[in-house]
Design an enzyme around this catalytic site. Structure first.
Site, PDB file in Angstrom:
ATOM      1  CD  GLN A   1     -66.822  27.806 -19.179  1.00 57.66           C
ATOM      2  OE1 GLN A   1     -65.454  28.093 -19.372  1.00 57.66           O
ATOM      3  NE2 GLN A   1     -67.157  27.675 -19.931  1.00 57.66           N
TER       4      GLN A   1
ATOM      5  CE  LYS B   1     -71.607  21.466 -16.744  1.00 58.60           C
ATOM      6  NZ  LYS B   1     -70.442  23.197 -16.065  1.00 58.60           N
TER       7      LYS B   1
ATOM      8  N   GLY C   1     -58.607  24.537 -19.952  1.00 58.86           N
ATOM      9  CA  GLY C   1     -59.064  25.947 -20.416  1.00 58.86           C
ATOM     10  C   GLY C   1     -60.297  26.163 -19.715  1.00 58.86           C
ATOM     11  CB  ALA C   2     -62.214  28.455 -17.621  1.00 51.96           C
ATOM     12  NE  ARG C   3     -65.858  29.203 -24.687  1.00 52.32           N
ATOM     13  CZ  ARG C   3     -65.670  29.468 -26.220  1.00 52.32           C
ATOM     14  NH1 ARG C   3     -64.905  31.105 -26.324  1.00 52.32           N
ATOM     15  NH2 ARG C   3     -65.592  29.206 -26.837  1.00 52.32           N
TER      16      ARG C   3
ATOM     17  CG  LEU D   1     -62.136  18.759 -18.904  1.00 49.73           C
ATOM     18  CD1 LEU D   1     -62.872  19.978 -18.212  1.00 49.73           C
ATOM     19  CD2 LEU D   1     -62.713  17.669 -17.551  1.00 49.73           C
TER      20      LEU D   1
ATOM     21  CE1 TYR E   1     -52.556  27.073 -29.286  1.00 44.56           C
ATOM     22  CE2 TYR E   1     -52.421  27.850 -26.442  1.00 44.56           C
ATOM     23  CZ  TYR E   1     -52.750  26.651 -27.581  1.00 44.56           C
ATOM     24  OH  TYR E   1     -51.870  25.201 -27.637  1.00 44.56           O
TER      25      TYR E   1
ATOM     26  CD  GLN F   1     -49.171  21.402 -23.624  1.00 41.73           C
ATOM     27  OE1 GLN F   1     -51.170  21.578 -23.701  1.00 41.73           O
ATOM     28  NE2 GLN F   1     -48.337  22.070 -23.824  1.00 41.73           N
TER      29      GLN F   1
END
Length: 330
Positions: A299, A228, A293-295, A220, A57, A189
């Site tokens: 979030q 959204k 995840g969240a930026r 998600l 990543y 996972q």
């Protein structure tokens, strides 16, 4: 926030895991490092103490950001990282071509050779600024290394105390069975969501029988299940999502119809569709912790709310009935 035991260990994971994929700044159209740090801090402060990352990543960048952020908080978090996707050597199975954060071309290979796994662990420990990893996971299976050899490397690392538990990712039942025969596997996972339920036929029963937890990622569906991202959405440069099956026009519209059908459940509970989808995923058999995840901190706080309620059996049934109506072309 009620925690769940990482199978075969005394480690307790939060029901939501912070997925640090996007904060590597790679593959999702870029990321702001300051926002990423605040997102991790917000996660920890609000009970999401489990963090999942990987060297690939951002070619080490995600692990570095995580390591810098948890400095002084190591005893409060559970660190999950991976191995086996390399960009500094052409070994194993070629995976894909990409670009690093400096926009330079890189070739990514899947490689799980014994010494390579041990070396990767050392590099991850340095980037994460820790002397142990709670769960060290094989990122992908590959064809050039017997999985038994890979598990031997993990056994060595576990004996040395550098990892506390061994896991795999994206692993089919036949390979999972072989791996588990060498070294007890704590988790697998895998991709799993309300609209991607292929693991329910064979993998979930095997994991339930053998005491292996499932860590769902993409729950998600890369943001699609938030409701959204409408059909016709314009994505940032470098964002890979428009090329994935669920964002193709027909499938996108089918998912939107399903979300419209369950929106009343979310409205009655005063929750978002994302929180509904995450809670549904938490309720599924064998699931230990759901990766999200969240930026940014905002979030992350929205994701935290997904663990603040329990969907009733009736609500789960209503959602499942709506899911049966989807006609996806995959």
């Amino acid at each position: 926030m009620d925690k769940k035991q990482l199978p075969g260990t005394n480690i307790m994971l939060s029901p939501i895991t912070y997925g640090a994929f996007a904060i590597g700044g790679w593959f999702w159209g870029g990321a702001d490092e300051g926002d990423a740090i605040k997102a991790i801090e917000a996660a920890i402060e609000n009970g999401v103490t489990t963090i999942d990352t990987a060297p690939v990543y951002g070619m080490g960048h995600s692990e570095i950001v995580v390591g810098n952020t948890i400095k002084g908080k190591r005893d409060k978090v559970q660190l999950l990282t991976k191995f086996g996707m390399i960009w500094d050597a052409e070994k194993g199975d070629f995976a894909f071509e990409s670009k690093d954060n400096q926009d330079k071309p890189v070739k990514i290979y899947k490689f799980n050779g014994k010494q390579s796994v041990i070396d990767e662990c050392e590099r991850s420990l340095k980037r994460l600024q820790t002397d142990y990893i709670d769960l060290f996971q094989m990122h992908w299976p590959e064809s050039t290394t017997p999985i038994e050899e890979t598990m031997e490397a993990l056994e060595i690392l576990k004996t040395q105390g550098k990892i506390l538990a061994a896991g795999v990712c994206n692993c089919p039942v036949d390979l999972l069975e072989r791996a588990n025969a060498v070294l007890p596997i704590a988790t697998n996972q895998v991709a799993y969501s309300m609209v991607n339920r292929g693991i329910e036929k064979d993998l979930v029963p095997f994991c339930l029988k053998n005491g292996i937890g499932i860590l769902p990622h993409t729950s998600l569906q890369k943001g699609l299940l938030t409701g959204k991202i409408k059909p016709g959405h314009v994505f940032n440069h470098g964002d890979h999502r428009p090329n994935t099956p669920y964002f193709k026009e027909h499938n996108h519209k089918e998912v939107m119809k399903m979300l419209d059908a369950v929106k009343h459940i979310a409205d009655e509970r005063d929750i978002s569709l994302a929180q509904l989808a995450l809670n549904w995923t938490m309720r599924q058999p064998a699931v230990t912790s759901v990766l999200v995840g969240a930026r940014n901190a905002s979030q992350m706080l929205e994701n935290v709310k997904a663990a603040s309620f329990i969907l009733t059996d009736e609500e789960i049934n209503n959602i499942n009935n709506a899911l049966l109506q989807i006609d996806l072309i995959l």
